[in-house]
Design a protein around this motif. Sequence first.
Motif, short mmCIF file in Angstrom:
data_model
loop_
_atom_site.label_atom_id
_atom_site.label_comp_id
_atom_site.label_asym_id
_atom_site.label_seq_id
_atom_site.Cartn_x
_atom_site.Cartn_y
_atom_site.Cartn_z
N UNK A 1 0.85 -1.19 0.00
CA UNK A 1 0.00 0.00 0.00
C UNK A 1 0.89 1.24 0.00
N UNK A 2 0.69 2.08 -0.97
CA UNK A 2 1.40 3.36 -1.03
C UNK A 2 0.52 4.33 -0.28
N UNK A 3 0.70 4.36 1.02
CA UNK A 3 -0.26 5.08 1.84
C UNK A 3 -0.01 6.57 1.92
N UNK A 4 -1.02 7.29 1.57
CA UNK A 4 -1.07 8.72 1.75
C UNK A 4 -1.89 8.90 3.03
N UNK A 5 -1.21 9.13 4.14
CA UNK A 5 -1.91 9.19 5.42
C UNK A 5 -2.90 10.33 5.52
N UNK A 6 -2.92 11.22 4.55
CA UNK A 6 -3.83 12.35 4.57
C UNK A 6 -5.18 12.06 3.92
N UNK A 7 -5.30 10.92 3.22
CA UNK A 7 -6.53 10.64 2.47
C UNK A 7 -6.87 9.15 2.51
N UNK A 8 -8.15 8.83 2.72
CA UNK A 8 -8.58 7.45 2.53
C UNK A 8 -9.02 7.30 1.08
N UNK A 9 -8.96 6.08 0.58
CA UNK A 9 -9.29 5.83 -0.82
C UNK A 9 -10.25 4.65 -0.93
N UNK A 10 -10.95 4.59 -2.06
CA UNK A 10 -11.82 3.46 -2.35
C UNK A 10 -11.45 2.88 -3.70
N UNK A 11 -11.49 1.55 -3.76
CA UNK A 11 -11.22 0.82 -4.98
C UNK A 11 -12.37 -0.15 -5.24
N UNK A 12 -12.89 -0.15 -6.44
CA UNK A 12 -13.81 -1.18 -6.88
C UNK A 12 -12.94 -2.39 -7.15
N UNK A 13 -13.21 -3.50 -6.48
CA UNK A 13 -12.29 -4.64 -6.55
C UNK A 13 -13.04 -5.94 -6.83
N UNK A 14 -12.44 -6.73 -7.68
CA UNK A 14 -12.94 -8.06 -8.05
C UNK A 14 -11.77 -9.00 -7.76
N UNK A 15 -11.99 -9.98 -6.89
CA UNK A 15 -10.88 -10.84 -6.48
C UNK A 15 -11.35 -12.24 -6.09
N UNK A 16 -10.39 -13.13 -6.00
CA UNK A 16 -10.61 -14.45 -5.45
C UNK A 16 -10.03 -14.40 -4.04
N UNK A 17 -10.83 -14.82 -3.07
CA UNK A 17 -10.37 -14.74 -1.70
C UNK A 17 -11.08 -15.71 -0.78
N UNK A 18 -10.66 -15.65 0.47
CA UNK A 18 -11.22 -16.52 1.51
C UNK A 18 -11.63 -15.69 2.71
#
Length: 179
Positions: free
Chosen positions: A119-136
Amino acid sequence: MALNITACDERATPIRGYQRFSDGVASKAGGLLGYPCSQKETIDGIVVYGRIPAEQCYRLLPARRYKGIWLDEFEGSRFFEGASTPAEVKSRYRALRGRQGRGAEWLNFSQSLEPSLRRRHDNDHSTMFLIDFVGRRAAYKGRYGHMGVYDSLMIVDKVNDAEFIYLSPSAYLSDEFTS
């Protein structure tokens, strides 16, 4: 006595929620019998406890495909299954406020993905990503994620698609709801 005290936490991950029985027992002993999901390591001659990856610690349901929105914040990583717009996430987020993590799901990336998805975190802003993944998903409700405040855990094993969709003006989405 410590086992009795920690056993009173109805939200705690049950012993059967851990892959290793010793982790489940350690989670109930309040640090008296070691730390759950950890392993001893020696660094520069000093013995320390390091965390093992979540997918090696908790019992997980079989992998399947998920779609939704990942809210990436400083000290936060939430998954909103089925969400498709920032407005929907904000609405669901508001509904969760004051519930001390109940109903919230922590999103974590498997150890194999971690180096490529730092994660390239910009501690000043939260972000949202539309994500499609395989997970558990964790097989049992419990205490997961940062400070153990999330009811559920999702491990991402393979990202099919991820699209940036929102940048918050502040580090936490909840800051947008205060006036």
